[in-house]
Design a protein around this motif. Structure first.
Motif, PDB file in Angstrom:
ATOM      1  N   ALA A   1       0.823  -1.202   0.000  1.00 44.80           N
ATOM      2  CA  ALA A   1       0.000   0.000   0.000  1.00 44.80           C
ATOM      3  C   ALA A   1       0.864   1.262   0.000  1.00 44.80           C
ATOM      4  N   THR A   2       1.909   1.255   0.814  1.00 44.33           N
ATOM      5  CA  THR A   2       2.795   2.421   0.900  1.00 44.33           C
ATOM      6  C   THR A   2       3.505   2.673  -0.426  1.00 44.33           C
ATOM      7  N   CYS A   3       3.981   1.599  -1.045  1.00 39.23           N
ATOM      8  CA  CYS A   3       4.695   1.745  -2.321  1.00 39.23           C
ATOM      9  C   CYS A   3       3.786   2.262  -3.425  1.00 39.23           C
ATOM     10  N   ILE A   4       2.547   1.760  -3.470  1.00 40.10           N
ATOM     11  CA  ILE A   4       1.601   2.223  -4.485  1.00 40.10           C
ATOM     12  C   ILE A   4       1.307   3.704  -4.287  1.00 40.10           C
ATOM     13  N   ILE A   5       1.115   4.119  -3.038  1.00 38.56           N
ATOM     14  CA  ILE A   5       0.877   5.541  -2.745  1.00 38.56           C
ATOM     15  C   ILE A   5       2.085   6.380  -3.157  1.00 38.56           C
ATOM     16  N   LEU A   6       3.283   5.893  -2.870  1.00 38.96           N
ATOM     17  CA  LEU A   6       4.505   6.609  -3.218  1.00 38.96           C
ATOM     18  C   LEU A   6       4.621   6.782  -4.732  1.00 38.96           C
ATOM     19  N   ILE A   7       4.384   5.700  -5.457  1.00 41.12           N
ATOM     20  CA  ILE A   7       4.484   5.747  -6.925  1.00 41.12           C
ATOM     21  C   ILE A   7       3.423   6.672  -7.508  1.00 41.12           C
TER      22      ILE A   7
END
Length: 413
Positions: free
Chosen positions: A270-276
């Protein structure tokens, strides 16, 4: 989680509306397919028409339709639908796709005959490349997969507001987290080996078909890669499956032995998707600024050129031929704001005006709606080799726009 909102690759912003509409039609086609039931003809027929229209506007969005069909099929399998039902529904999607393609191909035959025109030959995104592309199929398959890999894991090819290597690392982490979520979900939902393998095959197919247009064309660009970014939906599908199922939720007692891995994978994904997504929004805004400045600069430059042409004695708009000779690049400096953003984000665009011959023709005839009769680029090139034209001063100096043998010549360099 797309790195553009089509403004990234729409050379002129007015084109973005047509590209967006083509994308919308492909999504509507998927919706009509998914909500239809066995035996319903009307939704599939309308879906096929949407596919044909999307292809007519921009062929590459067929990849959006195919990838979304595979992703929805993965979701259905994860939700414990039978393989038979998923394949049955998938066949209806294939049927709509085939009918849509047949309608499109029929139009390619009928319209040129009815309008007495010929299809453009060659080019980086052209239907005639199916027969004219001389690459071996082995190389086409290799390049199709290679371009997808590069788009996610090559720092040199990822527009980013941060160090592109951070995005590469994030993509690697997302991949690992997605695989972890899939394995845990498969165990907890007791997916059969057949379903497990089918989901893997569908995921690989969605990756491959995201770049389907590369099988036809020897070169592609970002707009043709739009479906790449739909692949970020795969981890979201798995996260949604966990949240919808109390038994497989990270807080469920039945997941106690997997809780550390499940909680970590869910949080990381979830964090990586938000970051991207956040990075892509910022990169899009930067490039939108770049496109806006380019468009305005080109329009301003063309207005100045047309004013000089209109002032020539003997020039009649729509009748007197006009030729642009030489290279106009470098007439306008890149704006400092975009240049700075370019160095920070890795974008190679500089904000200079679109000064190629084709762009000038488009700006004058299609966007400014002027009746200026412009010679072809090859004719202008031949004219530029004559001694009389080579003796002219270069733009914007006085005398760089002259009427020579009935043709207005604008010499850039």
């Amino acid at each position: 989680a797309n790195k553009t909102v089509l403004s990234l690759v729409a050379t002129f912003l007015p084109w973005a509306s047509a590209d967006t509409f083509a994308f919308l039609l492909s999504v509507i086609a998927v919706y009509l397919w998914r909500t239809s039931t066995r035996g319903q003809v009307a939704p599939l027929a309308i879906s096929a028409l949407c596919i044909a229209t999307s292809l007519s506007l921009y062929q590459s969005f067929i990849c959006t339709y195919i990838v979304l069909v595979f992703l929805i099929s993965i979701k259905d399998l994860v939700d414990r639908e039978s393989i038979r039902e998923v394949f049955s529904r998938g066949l209806r999607a294939v049927l709509a796709l085939v009918i849509g393609c047949c309608i499109y191909l029929a139009l390619l035959i009928i319209v040129p005959i009815a309008t007495n025109t010929e299809l453009a030959q060659g080019g980086y995104n052209n239907i005639t490349n199916i027969s004219s592309n001389d690459e071996s199929w082995g190389r086409r398959l290799y390049q199709t997969l290679r371009e997808i890999f590069i788009a996610f894991f090559s720092a040199e090819n990822i527009p980013s507001v941060w160090d592109p290597r951070l995005i590469v690392a994030t993509n690697i982490i997302v991949t690992i987290a997605t695989l972890t979520l899939f394995v845990i979900l498969s165990i907890k939902r007791r997916l059969s080996p057949q379903v497990f393998v089918t989901i893997i095959i569908f995921a690989l197919c969605s990756v491959f078909f995201a770049n389907l247009v590369r099988l036809i064309n020897q070169t592609t660009h970002d707009l043709m890669h739009y479906a790449f970014w739909l692949l970020y939906l795969i981890p979201i599908l798995f996260l949604a499956a966990f949240s919808d199922d109390k038994e497989t939720s990270p807080l469920s007692r039945s997941t106690a032995q997997y809780r550390p891995a499940l909680t970590a994978s869910s949080a990381i994904a979830a964090t990586c998707i938000i970051l991207i997504t956040f990075n892509n929004i910022q990169a899009s805004n930067t490039v939108l600024l770049d496109r806006t400045i380019r468009y305005s600069a080109t329009q301003s430059l063309v207005t100045e050129i047309l004013t000089r042409i209109d002032e020539l004695p003997g020039y009649i708009e729509g009748e007197t031929k006009v030729a642009f000779v030489g290279n106009l690049d470098g007439q306008l400096l890149p704006p400092a704001s975009v240049t700075t953003s370019s160095s920070l984000t890795g974008q190679k665009q500089t904000g200079e005006a679109y000064t190629g011959y084709r762009y000038l023709q488009i700006m004058i005839n299609d966007l400014m709606l002027r009746k200026t009769s412009i010679l072809s680029e090859s004719q202008a090139s031949q004219l530029g080799k004559t001694d009389m034209v080579m003796a002219l001063p270069t733009w914007p100096n006085s005398g760089s726009v002259q009427l020579i043998d009935g043709v207005v010549v604008v010499r850039f360099s």
